[in-house]
Motif scaffolding. Structure first.
Motif, PDB file in Angstrom:
ATOM      1  N   ARG A  73       0.842  -1.201   0.000  1.00 47.37           N
ATOM      2  CA  ARG A  73       0.000   0.000   0.000  1.00 47.37           C
ATOM      3  C   ARG A  73       0.876   1.249   0.000  1.00 47.37           C
ATOM      4  NH1 ARG A  73      -5.115   0.019  -1.423  1.00 47.37           N
ATOM      5  NH2 ARG A  73      -5.590   1.786  -0.061  1.00 47.37           N
ATOM      6  N   TRP A  74       1.948   1.182   0.791  1.00 50.77           N
ATOM      7  CA  TRP A  74       2.860   2.332   0.879  1.00 50.77           C
ATOM      8  C   TRP A  74       3.664   2.492  -0.413  1.00 50.77           C
ATOM      9  CZ3 TRP A  74       4.349   6.853   1.693  1.00 50.77           C
ATOM     10  CH2 TRP A  74       5.693   7.228   1.744  1.00 50.77           C
ATOM     11  N   ILE A  75       4.138   1.396  -0.979  1.00 52.16           N
ATOM     12  CA  ILE A  75       4.899   1.475  -2.235  1.00 52.16           C
ATOM     13  C   ILE A  75       4.039   2.088  -3.332  1.00 52.16           C
ATOM     14  CG2 ILE A  75       5.784   0.005  -4.113  1.00 52.16           C
ATOM     15  CD1 ILE A  75       7.627  -1.172  -2.230  1.00 52.16           C
ATOM     16  N   ILE A 117       1.849   4.450  -3.169  1.00 53.24           N
ATOM     17  CA  ILE A 117       1.775   5.924  -3.156  1.00 53.24           C
ATOM     18  C   ILE A 117       3.156   6.562  -3.032  1.00 53.24           C
ATOM     19  CG2 ILE A 117      -0.574   5.900  -2.191  1.00 53.24           C
ATOM     20  CD1 ILE A 117       0.743   7.084   0.422  1.00 53.24           C
ATOM     21  N   SER A 118       4.222   5.755  -2.908  1.00 53.26           N
ATOM     22  CA  SER A 118       5.564   6.350  -2.823  1.00 53.26           C
ATOM     23  C   SER A 118       6.344   6.040  -4.109  1.00 53.26           C
ATOM     24  CB  SER A 118       6.299   5.872  -1.574  1.00 53.26           C
ATOM     25  OG  SER A 118       6.399   4.460  -1.515  1.00 53.26           O
ATOM     26  N   GLU A 119       7.053   4.917  -4.160  1.00 53.65           N
ATOM     27  CA  GLU A 119       7.905   4.657  -5.330  1.00 53.65           C
ATOM     28  C   GLU A 119       7.113   4.575  -6.631  1.00 53.65           C
ATOM     29  OE1 GLU A 119      10.767   1.465  -4.710  1.00 53.65           O
ATOM     30  OE2 GLU A 119      10.910   2.067  -2.631  1.00 53.65           O
ATOM     31  N   ARG A 120       6.001   3.853  -6.572  1.00 52.35           N
ATOM     32  CA  ARG A 120       5.237   3.670  -7.805  1.00 52.35           C
ATOM     33  C   ARG A 120       4.626   4.990  -8.281  1.00 52.35           C
ATOM     34  NH1 ARG A 120       0.709  -1.040  -8.786  1.00 52.35           N
ATOM     35  NH2 ARG A 120       0.923  -1.044 -11.046  1.00 52.35           N
ATOM     36  N   ALA A 121       4.070   5.749  -7.343  1.00 52.71           N
ATOM     37  CA  ALA A 121       3.495   7.047  -7.715  1.00 52.71           C
ATOM     38  C   ALA A 121       4.590   7.991  -8.213  1.00 52.71           C
ATOM     39  CB  ALA A 121       2.768   7.662  -6.515  1.00 52.71           C
ATOM     40  N   TYR A 122       5.755   7.941  -7.575  1.00 49.26           N
ATOM     41  CA  TYR A 122       6.860   8.795  -8.001  1.00 49.26           C
ATOM     42  C   TYR A 122       7.241   8.502  -9.454  1.00 49.26           C
ATOM     43  CZ  TYR A 122      11.475  10.792  -8.472  1.00 49.26           C
ATOM     44  OH  TYR A 122      12.549  11.509  -8.926  1.00 49.26           O
ATOM     45  N   LEU A 123       7.374   7.211  -9.767  1.00 49.81           N
ATOM     46  CA  LEU A 123       7.739   6.853 -11.146  1.00 49.81           C
ATOM     47  C   LEU A 123       6.652   7.294 -12.119  1.00 49.81           C
ATOM     48  CD1 LEU A 123       9.305   3.348 -10.396  1.00 49.81           C
ATOM     49  CD2 LEU A 123      10.538   5.383 -11.214  1.00 49.81           C
TER      50      LEU A 123
END
Lengths: 358, 358
Positions: free
Chosen positions: B337-339, B341-347
């Motif tokens: 869930r955190w990935i 909105i963090s790494e995946r959203a960033y990419l």
């Protein structure tokens, strides 16, 4: 702390070229963080514990928090002057006095943690960082990564570039310069004043870190729009060491210090990930008012253009800045191609979207 | 090596409860890899160097590659019996004799490196791993991560589940069981025979690691379809230690060993990422015939269902397996869930797609 400084002076006074293997040595470390700070402060305490364990008690580190030394943003000078042997802070804090320190923390549109560590340890990162810090009688080492930071808390939704323009936002560092460039009024405020300023509307928005540290700040209760990251994709903290002190240590204790730093830095990245995952689950469960958003393409493109303009200016003004900026960009280009077909493709496969990457 | 075993026997013979602080101790390590193996072998050599540096020469580690001990897949037994003090291998190699060792390497549809390290060090991973290895008189520690592994090289494109069925593919481990479940004929072959088998058509497909290690194997010249990963999203290698040996070491040298293992494991992850990024650039430049593909949704869904069925069977047969499987799944749910909105959203933001995550 006075006693320890005295001991150090005695050593210098005796013109001892190096500590001998039988000495018991105590070093001092000044950190930017308040006493008992989560994640960051846990990292320095763990560092001190590891140093003591690895050296069998021959070397110990006394950690002084900001409330002891009173200079949270003055770690660079404290260690440079030898008032402290070691420091724990963030390289981009010194960008106004030594501009080229900027690039060793994180950059908007830049590398994530795994990419940045690869640049440091397998690319040109460590050598370039040494080139920047050596003239200041300092060694600098990676000091722990926060992972991707969130883009911040906003009181209202950002649907267009105009929605962003004129907002008053707490955002420090290079990201602040980029946001200023597109029309945001950027400010910096002490962390203790942030919640009240956001609540009263004195601030329209602010960025802090991510769920790992944001939850306790309670920004979600007054600014429900939580934007995904673009500006600090993998912020690396920093250990500093005074070169005179470090060079006088026996070689095995130098190794103890550098390996302890290296390990606790990686460990902080893992801890940050864990805390953000745990806290984000709590936030989703208990605060359904939180709205996760990403900036629309119009905003992202404006920010990217501003970022490029500002970097080009810096590269033009300083040949070392130019080399660092190019090294970061070249490395990122290669590592991102790989991330696209590995982590990113894997996450896509987990959704069974079946996207083809040609 | 004989001389070292003799020394160890002398110690045991003298019923010495522990080495003393003044002893110089040499330990032996058996690795699964051939002499001079890239990445994996670099990791054990770096481990030996770190141990020597951190201990100031009081502790050293002799690394024996597979060509010396002749049992690349027998490290578990070599260390359990005390023929070697330490080992470097992969936990899922022992799944046939000790089924619950499976879960500590990597699992199809499972956690990526950052998530797995968080599970080990901040979740229940280390305690569960100890529960599995303790009855075998072994300590087990994370030993280095490969990052996301590629799904393998295929001679022809996979457009439907039928295209996959009946293929003969080299794929070991639990992923092999999952692929068998959907109709692939899975085999294992020594690495030295792989290229010829793929070239001759004896194999239709195989998986190895990723660009870091695949480039030199030249599979791309005979099987141009390179599939993205689903089956080994972050394979963690393993250090093993014989508990009798480890427990007799002075505490500071125990710390030297565990911190050296921890550091070189993280470093291997970073090295793997770097090598894959560099090699993938070379592959894109020099071998334009390589076609990167992801399995279509029909295939991914069939594999996911098979994976669930096989895990449910294992959980039903063994209460400890059930606890491990649930611990992995619970932890992954939170961290993913955190990935998102963090790494995946960033990419996603870097593409300025402006996707909204609600």
């Amino acid at each position: 702390m006075k006693a320890i400084i005295t001991v150090a002076l005695v050593w210098v006074g005796a013109l001892s070229p190096a500590w001998s293997e039988s000495d018991t040595i105590q070093l001092t470390l000044a950190e930017s963080w308040g006493e008992g700070a989560p994640v960051f402060g846990e990292t320095t305490r763990r560092f001190a514990t590891l140093v003591e364990q690895l050296s069998g008690g021959r070397l110990s580190v006394q950690v002084d928090s900001a409330n002891v030394h009173g200079q949270p943003l003055g770690i660079f000078d404290l260690v440079k002057r030898g008032e402290y042997d070691l420091g724990h802070s963030a390289s981009y804090y010194w960008k106004d006095s030594v501009p080229n320190t900027l690039y060793f923390s994180t950059m908007p549109f830049g590398m994530m943690a795994v990419e940045r560590y690869a640049w440091f340890y397998q690319g040109e990162g460590m050598a370039l960082m040494d080139e920047v810090y050596q003239p200041h009688n300092l060694y600098s080492f990676p000091g722990g990564n926060t992972g991707v930071q969130m883009g911040g808390w906003f009181r209202s939704e950002i649907r267009t570039l105009e929605d962003l323009q004129g907002l008053r936002m707490r955002v420090p560092g290079f990201a602040g310069e980029v946001l200023s460039e597109v029309g945001v009024e950027t400010v910096n405020l002490p962390s203790t004043e942030l919640f009240d300023a956001l609540k009263s509307g004195e601030l329209d928005a602010l960025e802090w870190v991510g769920p790992s540290l944001d939850l306790d700040m309670e920004f979600h209760s007054v600014a429900p729009y939580y934007y995904t990251g673009w500006h600090e994709p993998g912020t690396e903290l920093q250990f500093l060491a005074n070169r005179d002190t470090f060079d006088r240590l026996p070689e095995d204790l130098q190794n103890v210090l550098t390996i302890a730093m290296r390990t606790v830095a990686y460990d902080m990245w893992i801890l940050s990930h864990h805390r953000s995952a745990v806290n984000w689950q709590q936030m989703e469960r208990e605060y359904p008012n939180i709205q996760v958003r990403s900036f629309p393409p119009e905003v992202m493109n404006a920010l990217r253009d501003a970022n490029r303009r500002l970097l080009a200016e810096r590269a033009e003004q300083d040949p070392l800045a130019e080399r660092i900026i190019h090294s970061l960009a070249d490395y990122q280009k290669g590592t991102r191609r790989w991330i696209d077909i590995s982590e990113r493709a894997y996450l896509g496969n987990m959704d069974a979207q079946g996207n083809r990457i040609e």
